[in-house]
Write a protein that holds these residues in place. Structure first.
Motif, PDB file in Angstrom:
ATOM      1  N   LEU A  10       0.816  -1.317  -0.115  1.00 14.81           N
ATOM      2  CA  LEU A  10       0.048   0.004  -0.108  1.00 14.81           C
ATOM      3  C   LEU A  10       0.878   1.341  -0.027  1.00 14.81           C
ATOM      4  O   LEU A  10       0.821   2.055  -0.903  1.00 14.81           O
ATOM      5  CB  LEU A  10      -0.977  -0.037   1.124  1.00 14.81           C
ATOM      6  N   TRP A  14       1.139   3.936  -2.852  1.00 11.39           N
ATOM      7  CA  TRP A  14       0.703   5.400  -2.949  1.00 11.39           C
ATOM      8  C   TRP A  14       1.783   6.336  -2.900  1.00 11.39           C
ATOM      9  O   TRP A  14       1.560   7.302  -3.641  1.00 11.39           O
ATOM     10  CB  TRP A  14       0.269   5.798  -1.322  1.00 11.39           C
ATOM     11  N   LYS A 127     -10.938  -2.929  -4.888  1.00 13.53           N
ATOM     12  CA  LYS A 127     -11.992  -2.023  -4.067  1.00 13.53           C
ATOM     13  C   LYS A 127     -12.316  -2.468  -2.751  1.00 13.53           C
ATOM     14  O   LYS A 127     -12.272  -2.138  -1.634  1.00 13.53           O
ATOM     15  CB  LYS A 127     -12.947  -1.539  -4.848  1.00 13.53           C
ATOM     16  N   THR A 130      -9.577  -2.724  -0.198  1.00  7.46           N
ATOM     17  CA  THR A 130      -9.246  -1.695   0.623  1.00  7.46           C
ATOM     18  C   THR A 130     -10.503  -1.140   1.340  1.00  7.46           C
ATOM     19  O   THR A 130     -10.254  -0.640   2.576  1.00  7.46           O
ATOM     20  CB  THR A 130      -8.949  -0.405  -0.669  1.00  7.46           C
ATOM     21  N   GLU A 131     -11.728  -1.471   1.058  1.00  9.51           N
ATOM     22  CA  GLU A 131     -12.720  -1.374   1.867  1.00  9.51           C
ATOM     23  C   GLU A 131     -12.662  -2.129   3.210  1.00  9.51           C
ATOM     24  O   GLU A 131     -13.084  -1.298   4.372  1.00  9.51           O
ATOM     25  CB  GLU A 131     -14.232  -1.391   1.012  1.00  9.51           C
ATOM     26  N   ILE A 133      -9.920  -3.298   4.614  1.00 12.00           N
ATOM     27  CA  ILE A 133      -8.970  -2.841   5.353  1.00 12.00           C
ATOM     28  C   ILE A 133      -9.263  -1.380   6.056  1.00 12.00           C
ATOM     29  O   ILE A 133      -8.997  -1.075   7.379  1.00 12.00           O
ATOM     30  CB  ILE A 133      -7.532  -2.445   4.455  1.00 12.00           C
ATOM     31  N   ASN A 134      -9.947  -0.635   5.307  1.00 13.56           N
ATOM     32  CA  ASN A 134     -10.484   0.655   5.901  1.00 13.56           C
ATOM     33  C   ASN A 134     -11.439   0.636   7.183  1.00 13.56           C
ATOM     34  O   ASN A 134     -11.503   0.981   8.106  1.00 13.56           O
ATOM     35  CB  ASN A 134     -11.056   1.649   4.737  1.00 13.56           C
TER      36      ASN A 134
END
Length: 155
Positions: A10, A14, A127, A130-131, A133-134
């Motif tokens: 990540l 980034w 997606k 990442t959702e 993880i968030n």
């Protein structure tokens, strides 16, 4: 390190994206942060200054410096919030709106380039991951666990 950790992947990705956007923005005497602010301000109604930081995940001190720089360049103006005399609304100027369109087309170009090489299915998986993880972070389910992670988040 043979198998790269999730956080490494990540962070490295980034940093590459950030460097790419900053290189592109520098052609227009801007930064990635400037472009992000331009895209985060409602182009018609303005945006309360207090909502920008959390919306962008930016620290208040960094945001204040960025907003001041953008104001000095004529990209935005600040006005008292008519609904809350203590608050300030941030509005884009005509130049700010033009630069916003440039930022928007840059982001869309990046998205289209990625979509040329990544299938929709893989992008949807990305997606979804990442959702999750968030969600794990927001719900403090990594370091501040009060219960075990349920199977709903283990897709």
């Amino acid at each position: 390190m043979k198998d790269k950790t999730i956080d490494y992947l990540l962070r490295a990705t980034w940093q590459a994206v950030s460097r790419m956007y900053n290189e592109e923005a520098s052609k227009y005497e801007a930064t990635m942060a400037t472009g992000f602010v331009l895209l985060s301000i409602d182009k018609d109604k303005g945006t309360p200054s207090t909502t920008l930081g959390p919306k962008m995940g930016m620290e208040a001190t960094s945001l204040t410096r960025t907003l001041k720089s953008m104001e000095d360049k004529g990209l935005l103006i600040r006005k008292k919030n008519p609904d809350d005399g203590r608050g300030v609304l941030i509005y884009l100027t005509k130049l700010g709106k033009e630069k916003r369109e440039l930022s928007k087309s840059t982001v869309l170009k990046f998205n289209e380039a990625v979509k040329e090489y990544v299938t929709e299915e893989k992008l949807n998986h990305f997606k979804e991951v990442t959702e999750i993880i968030n969600e794990l972070i927001q719900n403090k389910r990594i370091f501040n666990q009060t219960d075990t992670i349920n199977n709903e988040t283990n897709h």
